[in-house]
Design a protein around this motif. Structure first.
Motif, PDB file in Angstrom:
ATOM      1  N   ASP A 196      44.018  45.752  39.958  1.00 41.08           N
ATOM      2  CA  ASP A 196      44.038  45.423  40.813  1.00 41.08           C
ATOM      3  C   ASP A 196      42.155  44.988  40.491  1.00 41.08           C
ATOM      4  OD1 ASP A 196      45.922  45.603  42.277  1.00 41.08           O
ATOM      5  OD2 ASP A 196      45.252  47.336  43.312  1.00 41.08           O
ATOM      6  N   CYS A 197      41.375  43.830  40.579  1.00 37.09           N
ATOM      7  CA  CYS A 197      40.611  43.461  40.444  1.00 37.09           C
ATOM      8  C   CYS A 197      39.558  43.421  41.081  1.00 37.09           C
ATOM      9  CB  CYS A 197      40.627  41.700  39.992  1.00 37.09           C
ATOM     10  SG  CYS A 197      38.833  41.444  39.706  1.00 37.09           S
ATOM     11  N   GLY A 198      38.752  44.883  41.275  1.00 40.95           N
ATOM     12  CA  GLY A 198      37.211  44.995  42.701  1.00 40.95           C
ATOM     13  C   GLY A 198      36.837  43.380  43.089  1.00 40.95           C
ATOM     14  N   VAL A 199      37.709  42.392  42.397  1.00 39.19           N
ATOM     15  CA  VAL A 199      36.308  41.387  42.898  1.00 39.19           C
ATOM     16  C   VAL A 199      37.319  39.847  43.520  1.00 39.19           C
ATOM     17  CG1 VAL A 199      35.062  38.706  42.255  1.00 39.19           C
ATOM     18  CG2 VAL A 199      34.363  40.842  41.083  1.00 39.19           C
ATOM     19  N   CYS A 200      38.542  39.522  42.969  1.00 35.91           N
ATOM     20  CA  CYS A 200      39.310  38.709  43.569  1.00 35.91           C
ATOM     21  C   CYS A 200      39.909  39.404  45.078  1.00 35.91           C
ATOM     22  CB  CYS A 200      40.016  37.792  42.466  1.00 35.91           C
ATOM     23  SG  CYS A 200      40.560  38.615  41.336  1.00 35.91           S
ATOM     24  N   LEU A 201      40.771  40.791  44.677  1.00 29.28           N
ATOM     25  CA  LEU A 201      41.916  41.959  45.584  1.00 29.28           C
ATOM     26  C   LEU A 201      42.771  41.403  44.779  1.00 29.28           C
ATOM     27  CD1 LEU A 201      39.294  42.054  48.544  1.00 29.28           C
ATOM     28  CD2 LEU A 201      38.985  43.273  46.159  1.00 29.28           C
ATOM     29  N   GLU A 202      43.033  40.910  43.457  1.00 29.00           N
ATOM     30  CA  GLU A 202      44.120  40.568  42.964  1.00 29.00           C
ATOM     31  C   GLU A 202      44.722  41.446  41.967  1.00 29.00           C
ATOM     32  OE1 GLU A 202      44.974  36.563  42.062  1.00 29.00           O
ATOM     33  OE2 GLU A 202      44.014  36.125  44.077  1.00 29.00           O
ATOM     34  N   PRO A 203      45.982  41.964  42.074  1.00 24.85           N
ATOM     35  CA  PRO A 203      46.476  42.608  41.145  1.00 24.85           C
ATOM     36  C   PRO A 203      46.945  41.857  39.850  1.00 24.85           C
ATOM     37  CG  PRO A 203      48.653  42.124  42.847  1.00 24.85           C
ATOM     38  CD  PRO A 203      47.623  41.491  42.956  1.00 24.85           C
ATOM     39  N   LYS A 204      46.099  42.319  38.064  1.00 22.38           N
ATOM     40  CA  LYS A 204      46.183  41.654  37.358  1.00 22.38           C
ATOM     41  C   LYS A 204      46.897  42.526  36.355  1.00 22.38           C
ATOM     42  CE  LYS A 204      44.443  37.561  38.689  1.00 22.38           C
ATOM     43  NZ  LYS A 204      43.305  37.124  38.235  1.00 22.38           N
ATOM     44  N   HIS A 217      35.652  50.817  34.718  1.00 17.40           N
ATOM     45  CA  HIS A 217      36.034  49.993  35.398  1.00 17.40           C
ATOM     46  C   HIS A 217      36.592  48.866  35.361  1.00 17.40           C
ATOM     47  CE1 HIS A 217      33.404  52.366  38.473  1.00 17.40           C
ATOM     48  NE2 HIS A 217      34.379  52.543  39.068  1.00 17.40           N
ATOM     49  N   VAL A 218      37.436  48.185  35.783  1.00 18.17           N
ATOM     50  CA  VAL A 218      38.431  47.032  34.733  1.00 18.17           C
ATOM     51  C   VAL A 218      38.551  45.928  36.234  1.00 18.17           C
ATOM     52  CG1 VAL A 218      40.368  46.083  34.712  1.00 18.17           C
ATOM     53  CG2 VAL A 218      40.244  48.789  34.012  1.00 18.17           C
ATOM     54  N   PHE A 219      37.954  44.791  36.433  1.00 15.18           N
ATOM     55  CA  PHE A 219      37.660  43.551  36.673  1.00 15.18           C
ATOM     56  C   PHE A 219      38.890  42.694  35.356  1.00 15.18           C
ATOM     57  CE2 PHE A 219      34.040  45.867  37.768  1.00 15.18           C
ATOM     58  CZ  PHE A 219      34.241  46.076  38.631  1.00 15.18           C
ATOM     59  N   CYS A 220      38.911  41.766  36.326  1.00 18.24           N
ATOM     60  CA  CYS A 220      39.737  39.626  35.462  1.00 18.24           C
ATOM     61  C   CYS A 220      39.052  39.667  35.083  1.00 18.24           C
ATOM     62  CB  CYS A 220      40.788  39.610  36.847  1.00 18.24           C
ATOM     63  SG  CYS A 220      39.627  38.616  37.677  1.00 18.24           S
TER      64      CYS A 220
END
Length: 504
Positions: A196-204, A217-220
């Motif tokens: 779950d991207c902490g910026v756009c809050l979408e599962p990737k 930490h993981v982000f798209c």
């Protein structure tokens, strides 16, 4: 006819292990790769000492040969410290199984183990192969292929016991292959997961994400690219760090969160030109916050002199991760006395040569003239003298003197646009008072405005709407400068009046 027991066993094993391969010439010979991902990372060293066996470290001579009476020169062996690599994913154990005619009642199964590269010691492979034969006898000459595979998998989880007596020592030529295999295996696991991207809050999927190396930490990728590209374009390089709000919450008091390394920005990936601008801006920021930086005296250049401390970037792909380390703000008020004394001491003659990093102009860092050699005597020039400043520069210096407050650490002039008088320097991150330039404790900066008897008592919100050229009632360094300037002006006026009276 009775069905061959070998066909029954192999069919059941193929249903369990879909990756099982059958030999094209012999249907009763199969191959299987057993993954090796130990529960605890396997410590491995790669000795590089010339002449030393790959499985032992060099040791100094024993005391039996350490005798002064010995005519032969003593040979001193120095051990090179070895780096221990903890690897979580290793090349698979390759298993070849051949079931001869008469198996399982009359003939034993044939097992052959190998690895590529051959990182598993030969004696370990032989022991594992004999375990398969022992298992066949324990099962009373029954079907043992599945049980043997299960035994190998459990042994692989324990790294075959290779780290019981310390780190496993392997030849140096295997290092790149093993480390690369581990890195690619970790990447495949990461790409198969969902985050779950902490910026756009979408599962990737992990294939569309990036993990920050320092904190995990993981982000798209798209969110990271948009944010970091915008920060670097606007010059806000201090914000090029992890986007998690709680990241760095456990860092020591008064310390800043470190920015990302250029190499990690390339891995996201960001364009090399953007990363080059990022590195150039970081270098420029460090140069400007360093009071010892010397600039080219040519008005059309004004480039910084070459510095070993802040080298100029040549190849963006060769940047080391240490380039991302930030200078931490001071944890206690700087010693102004020692700082002033240090600034008044001229550097030795051998260190006065400065070469501009932009136009290559060689000049003296004391008098700012063209380089005159080490044997010529020179004196510092007053860069603030009106005789050496243009009208535009004089107006700028006058505005800075009247409407800005200097940072107590790096001296950068700051002007308040709105808010309270608790300032934080954009160059070095120092917390200070806008009115008197006093150093403030980052843990409790507002204590300064609550101390009775001080000049800034109850003045936290003075000029809340900003200075905007109105002229704040400065104290500290800026007040002393203004008083000295006013006194100098008065002296000049008195001298002019005296000359006029004498002429009359």
């Amino acid at each position: 006819e009775t069905e061959d027991e070998r066909d029954i066993e192999l069919d059941s094993i193929k249903a369990i292990f879909e990756e099982l391969r059958t030999d094209s010439e012999n249907p009763y010979t199969v191959y299987l790769d057993i993954p090796v991902s130990p529960e605890a990372p396997l410590p491995i060293i790669f000795p590089t000492v010339d002449g030393a066996p790959p499985n032992q470290l060099p040791t100094p001579p024993s005391s039996d040969h350490d005798s002064t009476a010995d005519n032969e020169p003593r040979r001193i062996v120095t051990a090179i410290p070895l780096e221990i690599h903890r690897i979580s994913n290793l090349p698979p154990l390759k298993l070849k199984v051949n079931l001869p005619e008469g198996y399982p009642a009359d003939e034993a199964p044939q097992f052959l183990l190998s690895s590529e590269p051959r990182w598993i010691p030969e004696d370990t492979l032989e022991k594992l192969q004999w375990n398969g034969l022992d298992l066949w006898h324990e099962y009373g000459h029954g079907q043992v292929v599945f049980a043997y595979i299960d035994q190998l998998q459990q042994s692989a989880e324990r790294a075959f016991g290779l780290a019981v007596d310390g780190p496993l020592s392997l030849p140096q030529e295997m290092q790149i292959a093993l480390l690369d295999f581990d890195r690619q295996a970790e990447r495949r696991k990461f790409e198969a997961e969902t985050f779950d991207c902490g910026v756009c809050l979408e599962p990737k999927k992990g294939a569309s994400c990036h993990r920050i190396a320092r904190c995990g930490h993981v982000f798209c990728v798209s969110c990271l690219q948009d944010y970091y590209n915008n920060c670097i374009t606007e010059g806000d390089i201090s914000s090029v760090k992890c986007l998690a709000p709680d990241c760095g919450a456990e860092k020591p008091r008064g310390r800043k969160s470190k920015t990302l390394s250029p190499s990690q920005l390339l891995q996201i990936p960001l364009e090399p030109d953007v990363v080059r601008r990022y590195v150039d801006l970081k270098r420029k920021k460090k140069l400007e916050s360093d009071s010892s930086t010397v600039y080219c005296p040519r008005k059309w250049c004004q480039g910084p002199a070459r510095s070993k401390k802040y080298p100029k970037l040549t190849d963006v792909t060769a940047i080391d991760s240490s380039d991302s380390s930030d200078d931490e703000p001071p944890t206690e008020p700087p010693n102004s006395t020692s700082t002033n004394n240090d600034r008044n001491i001229l550097p030795p003659l051998s260190e006065r040569l400065a070469i501009c990093s932009l136009c290559q102009y060689a000049f003296c860092r004391i008098c700012s003239l063209g380089w005159h050699g080490e044997y010529a005597r020179c004196h510092p020039l007053n860069a603030q003298s009106a005789a050496t400043l243009s009208a535009e520069d004089q107006a700028s210096m006058e505005y800075i003197r009247l409407h800005t407050s200097p940072c107590p650490t790096c001296g950068s002039p700051c002007q308040k646009t709105h808010g309270c008088n608790h300032m934080r320097c954009f160059q070095c991150g120092t917390h200070f008072c806008y009115l008197c330039s006093a150093w403030l404790d980052a843990a409790n900066p507002y204590q300064h405005f609550a101390q009775k008897g001080r000049g800034c008592y109850m003045r936290l919100w003075e000029l809340e709407e900003g200075d905007n050229g109105q002229g704040a009632a400065f104290g500290g360094i800026r007040m002393a400068e203004q008083e000295a300037f006013a006194l100098e002006q008065q002296v000049l006026e008195d001298e002019a009046e005296g000359r006029e009276a004498g002429e009359e």
